[in-house]
Design an enzyme around this catalytic site. Structure first.
Site, short mmCIF file in Angstrom:
data_model
loop_
_atom_site.label_atom_id
_atom_site.label_comp_id
_atom_site.label_asym_id
_atom_site.label_seq_id
_atom_site.Cartn_x
_atom_site.Cartn_y
_atom_site.Cartn_z
N ASP A 174 35.00 81.83 0.86
CA ASP A 174 34.66 80.57 0.20
C ASP A 174 33.35 80.77 -0.56
O ASP A 174 32.29 80.82 0.06
CB ASP A 174 34.53 79.48 1.27
CG ASP A 174 34.00 78.16 0.75
OD1 ASP A 174 34.13 77.91 -0.47
OD2 ASP A 174 33.46 77.39 1.56
N GLU A 202 27.42 74.67 -5.08
CA GLU A 202 28.48 73.77 -4.60
C GLU A 202 28.21 73.33 -3.17
O GLU A 202 28.44 72.18 -2.80
CB GLU A 202 29.84 74.46 -4.70
CG GLU A 202 31.03 73.55 -4.39
CD GLU A 202 31.48 73.58 -2.92
OE1 GLU A 202 32.39 72.80 -2.56
OE2 GLU A 202 30.92 74.37 -2.13
N GLU A 203 27.73 74.26 -2.35
CA GLU A 203 27.60 74.01 -0.92
C GLU A 203 26.51 73.01 -0.57
O GLU A 203 26.42 72.55 0.57
CB GLU A 203 27.34 75.34 -0.18
CG GLU A 203 28.43 76.39 -0.33
CD GLU A 203 29.74 76.03 0.36
OE1 GLU A 203 29.82 74.93 0.95
OE2 GLU A 203 30.68 76.83 0.31
N HIS A 313 32.93 78.93 6.52
CA HIS A 313 31.49 78.67 6.71
C HIS A 313 30.97 79.38 7.96
O HIS A 313 30.09 78.87 8.65
CB HIS A 313 31.18 77.17 6.79
CG HIS A 313 31.27 76.48 5.48
ND1 HIS A 313 30.71 75.23 5.25
CD2 HIS A 313 31.84 76.84 4.30
CE1 HIS A 313 30.93 74.87 4.00
NE2 HIS A 313 31.62 75.82 3.41
#
Length: 341
Positions: A174, A202-203, A313
């Site tokens: 990811d 993005e995170e 994650h």
């Protein structure tokens, strides 16, 4: 077949939100000979235009994010250990006792906590919060630690990349997988002109995609992601969300976006026509850059296609090559069908 050697380079590169330079450099090197226009904006996004055989009536943006979850150095203790904070959504359990790399010099360390013989009874029953942890790099004191690390240094998981029996196990699938798909599309012969964005941060709140979408000003978009696959012994029925090995994940809704229904149907139809597996998410959970892209300017018709990924994650996530190939096929076919309408 996708280039899994390139995926290894992308996944093993380190790039927490806001410090994506290493990943960006790999992508720029790969796409330079194939793109018609490449630029890096003030946010750090890579914006690309690739000429196809035809110029469509609509402007299509295909997007993936370069950043990964991780940590950042916030303080150096007198004994040389490091205090840190999470960057992005990292659970306490994902940080505990993990090997990590710090800064551009990739100094290795281990996340440490209070020794087990000092824990109280209730502390033994739960993972310690990140706020209570430190990182040990083997320094004898603060002065020695400061020779190797600085406040604000990036901290990434230190874990191997493995490609075996049709499965990839690695950190940062990811969304380095999404970056791989964009790179492969740019290298391919396209039926229509298309725009691409490799975005930052993005995170931590879909920040890069917001600026990229505003700049490109697309009519339609496809976001390529990795999404949570909970097909593990601890989850049942709809709480499994999607399954590794179940094919490309085409989402109808998440916490950030209600996706364009026609595009959702197109994705499912393309999978069927191509003879590849496709599935959807059985829980309304998570979100991705579509949450910012679909609201940009006057609105953007948007779909998301993701690879199902277990243990997302964390230091070691798992995804199936069959699913990755399905995502690439569905994205390319869906983009062409949308632009042909």
């Amino acid at each position: 077949m996708l280039d899994y050697k390139l995926l290894e380079r992308l996944c093993t590169a380190d790039g927490i939100s806001g410090q994506e330079d290493e990943v960006r450099n790999i992508i720029l090197e790969e796409i330079a000979p194939f793109a018609d226009d490449v630029r890096t904006d003030n946010s750090g996004n890579i914006l690309v235009f690739k000429k196809g055989k035809k110029t469509p009536s609509k402007k299509m943006l295909i997007s993936a994010h370069m950043d990964e979850v991780g940590f950042i150095v916030t303080y150096i203790n007198k004994d040389g250990t490091l205090k840190f904070e999470a960057v992005g959504g990292v659970n306490d359990s994902a940080a505990f006792a993990k090997n990590v790399k710090i800064g551009k010099n990739k100094i290795r360390g281990v996340v440490c906590s209070k020794p087990v013989h000092l824990l109280k009874a209730d502390e033994k029953k739960k993972y310690p919060p990140i706020s209570s942890l430190c990182i040990d790099i083997g320094a004898k004191d603060r002065e020695e630690a400061e020779k190797y690390v600085s406040l604000g240094d990036m901290i990434a998981f230190d874990s191997p990349y493995e490609n075996k029996d049709g499965r990839i196990i690695s950190k940062a699938i990811d969304d380095r997988f999404g970056c791989l798909v964009l790179t492969e599309l740019i290298k391919s012969e396209l039926e229509y002109d298309m725009y691409f964005s490799f975005v930052v941060q993005e995170e931590v709140g879909l920040r890069g995609s917001r600026t990229a979408a505003f700049t490109v000003d697309p009519d339609c978009a496809i976001v390529i992601e990795a999404t949570t696959a909970s097909d593990v012994p601890f989850a049942e029925n709809e709480k499994r969300v999607c399954s590794a090995g179940g094919g490309a994940v085409i989402t109808f809704m998440d916490r950030a976006t209600i996706y364009d229904r026609e595009y959702y149907n197109i994705g499912m139809e393309c999978a069927k026509e191509l003879g590849v597996k496709a599935q959807t998410k059985t829980m309304i959970a998570g979100g991705n850059d579509a949450g910012a892209i679909h609201c940009s300017r006057g609105g953007v018709r948007t779909m998301a296609v993701s690879v199902p990924c277990r243990y997302i994650h964390s230091s070691s996530s798992l995804a199936c090559i069959e699913d990755m190939e399905a995502v690439y096929s569905v994205v390319k076919a869906s983009a062409e069908k949308i632009l042909s309408l």
